[in-house]
Motif scaffolding. Structure first.
Motif, short mmCIF file in Angstrom:
data_model
loop_
_atom_site.label_atom_id
_atom_site.label_comp_id
_atom_site.label_asym_id
_atom_site.label_seq_id
_atom_site.Cartn_x
_atom_site.Cartn_y
_atom_site.Cartn_z
N TYR A 192 -30.00 -139.31 -12.35
CA TYR A 192 -28.68 -139.05 -11.76
C TYR A 192 -28.77 -138.94 -10.25
O TYR A 192 -27.84 -139.29 -9.53
CB TYR A 192 -28.04 -137.80 -12.38
CG TYR A 192 -28.56 -136.47 -11.92
CD1 TYR A 192 -28.00 -135.84 -10.81
CD2 TYR A 192 -29.58 -135.82 -12.58
CE1 TYR A 192 -28.46 -134.61 -10.38
CE2 TYR A 192 -30.05 -134.60 -12.17
CZ TYR A 192 -29.49 -133.99 -11.07
OH TYR A 192 -29.95 -132.78 -10.65
N ASN A 274 -21.49 -133.13 -10.27
CA ASN A 274 -22.34 -133.33 -11.44
C ASN A 274 -22.16 -132.12 -12.36
O ASN A 274 -22.96 -131.19 -12.36
CB ASN A 274 -23.81 -133.46 -11.01
CG ASN A 274 -24.76 -133.57 -12.18
OD1 ASN A 274 -24.41 -134.12 -13.22
ND2 ASN A 274 -25.96 -133.04 -12.02
N TRP A 277 -22.97 -131.43 -18.80
CA TRP A 277 -22.64 -132.64 -19.53
C TRP A 277 -22.10 -132.42 -20.93
O TRP A 277 -21.50 -133.32 -21.51
CB TRP A 277 -23.87 -133.55 -19.60
CG TRP A 277 -24.25 -134.11 -18.26
CD1 TRP A 277 -23.48 -134.12 -17.13
CD2 TRP A 277 -25.48 -134.77 -17.92
NE1 TRP A 277 -24.15 -134.74 -16.11
CE2 TRP A 277 -25.38 -135.14 -16.56
CE3 TRP A 277 -26.64 -135.07 -18.61
CZ2 TRP A 277 -26.41 -135.80 -15.89
CZ3 TRP A 277 -27.67 -135.72 -17.95
CH2 TRP A 277 -27.55 -136.09 -16.61
N LEU A 319 -22.03 -138.13 -14.95
CA LEU A 319 -21.86 -137.61 -16.30
C LEU A 319 -22.66 -138.46 -17.28
O LEU A 319 -22.65 -139.69 -17.21
CB LEU A 319 -20.37 -137.66 -16.68
CG LEU A 319 -19.90 -136.78 -17.82
CD1 LEU A 319 -20.06 -135.30 -17.49
CD2 LEU A 319 -18.44 -137.09 -18.14
N SER A 320 -23.35 -137.79 -18.17
CA SER A 320 -24.01 -138.47 -19.28
C SER A 320 -22.99 -138.69 -20.40
O SER A 320 -22.04 -137.92 -20.54
CB SER A 320 -25.17 -137.61 -19.79
OG SER A 320 -25.52 -137.95 -21.11
N THR A 374 -26.51 -142.40 -18.45
CA THR A 374 -25.99 -141.53 -17.39
C THR A 374 -25.21 -142.41 -16.44
O THR A 374 -25.69 -143.48 -16.03
CB THR A 374 -27.13 -140.81 -16.66
OG1 THR A 374 -27.90 -140.07 -17.60
CG2 THR A 374 -26.58 -139.85 -15.61
#
Length: 382
Positions: A192, A274, A277, A319-320, A374
């Protein structure tokens, strides 16, 4: 049992009578109600049985033997057969339940810390620095009344976090190390960070970093040439950690750390976030970086983004999609949140995770992890 102290008290008895001490639990676990004294003579089977029944073992033997006992108890947990789950969501729920039960059982082996954070056991390590980083300065003036009891499992976590803090995590995009503090999520998922390092910048004047954590993304933006970065967080540990990392990297003149719930005042041409998640409830402080109950931080970022973006600016959402593969949130639900916030998707950059669990078929969430992507969603106003 409690007192006027900010700490709950743990109570136990031995041959000399009843004793109390401060109870420390970073996960907010209440002190165990049943406590017995244990030492090197106890077998792993007996210790495991008592721990499963809710009886805590206050260790009075050799420290290294206590570590070995904890490992032996852990192996007994691992021997339990794992039920096959009908769906990824069932697998996730079963996994979290098993994790919670594991933490409860292994958390029953206890160690006493003296007022100065020393351990009065044979072959005990010096844990003072690790404890001060997590708990603050020792209250040595309080004498015996400042002694405390902590689970050995948590104490080993403190020691591990102390070593991570000293060693740091190598960040390729910075050509330097980031040093995570205890309770602040370590940027070990480097993919990320790479997404932020390579996405085209919409402007180089100002950026907001929402949820600073270790300060890694603010540092990457500053190193990329963004003249001013304002990074926010609500957690005092995260802000202290980010401040230390930013200073170590010599970026104080570019990066400002601010205690704020999501956005700082004003607008910016680039706003990065971020969030955790997975939309689930965290069970400890460190899990707040992974679990976001009811997607509160995600929704807060999306709902407030348009009001803080400059015209033509971009919001970068990292974001995953693991939540989608686990059945915790659908892609349609995420797109609906974006649309309802008055936003549009400009572009999306994806990367596959490289962490070991993504290629480990024995992991209970392997199917979801193997499919995970991701993404950096570049968002703009409609």
């Amino acid at each position: 049992m409690t007192s006027s102290s900010p700490f709950p008290l743990i109570v136990w008895s031995d041959a000399s009578g009843e004793h109390t001490a401060r109870w420390r639990s970073e996960a907010g676990v209440p002190p165990p109600r049943r406590v017995v004294i244990a030492d090197d003579r106890i077998s792993a089977d007996a210790a495991y049985r008592q721990a499963c029944e809710g009886t805590a073992l206050l260790w009075r033997g050799d420290f290294q033997n206590a570590r070995q006992l904890l490992q032996a108890m852990s192996r007994r947990i691992d021997r339990k057969p794992r039920k096959q789950s009908a769906s990824p969501l069932d697998a996730f729920n079963a996994h979290r339940q098993a994790q919670a039960q594991r933490a409860r059982t292994l958390g029953m082996l206890l160690i006493t810390l003296e007022a100065d954070y020393s351990i009065a056991l044979r072959r005990a390590p010096d844990v003072k620095a690790a404890c001060e980083e997590a708990y603050g300065q020792a209250d040595v003036d309080a004498g015996e009344s400042a002694s405390s009891v902590v689970s050995l499992r948590e104490l080993l976590g403190l020691i591990g976090a102390h070593e991570w803090r000293k060693k740091g995590v190598e960040i390729a995009a910075l050509g330097a190390r980031i040093h995570p503090h205890y309770g602040v999520f370590s940027p070990v998922r480097g993919e990320y960070v790479e997404l932020v390092a390579r996405a085209p910048l919409p402007a180089g004047t100002l950026a907001f970093d929402i949820g600073a954590g270790t300060g890694v993304l603010a540092a990457v933006l500053a190193r990329r040439g963004v003249e001013r970065v304002i990074a926010t967080d609500t957690d005092a540990r995260a802000l202290a950690c980010a401040r230390e990392n930013i200073a170590r990297l010599g970026l104080d003149g570019q990066v400002e750390l601010l205690e704020a719930d999501l956005f700082p005042p004003g607008r910016a041409p680039l706003i990065v976030c971020n969030p955790p998640w997975l939309p689930a409830r965290p069970a400890s402080l460190i899990e707040r970086a992974v679990y976001d109950p009811e997607s509160r931080m995600l929704r807060g970022f999306l709902d407030g983004l348009a009001a803080h973006l400059e015209p033509g600016g971009q919001g970068w959402l990292i974001l995953s999609d693991l939540a989608e593969h686990l059945g915790l949130r659908s892609r349609d639900a995420l797109l609906a949140m974006i649309d309802a916030a008055g936003l549009r998707v400009i572009a999306k950059d994806d990367v596959r995770p490289v962490h070991p669990k993504a290629t480990d078929p024995s992991d209970p969430l392997y199917r979801a992890r193997a499919a995970e992507l991701t993404s950096l969603w570049r968002l703009g106003m409609k």
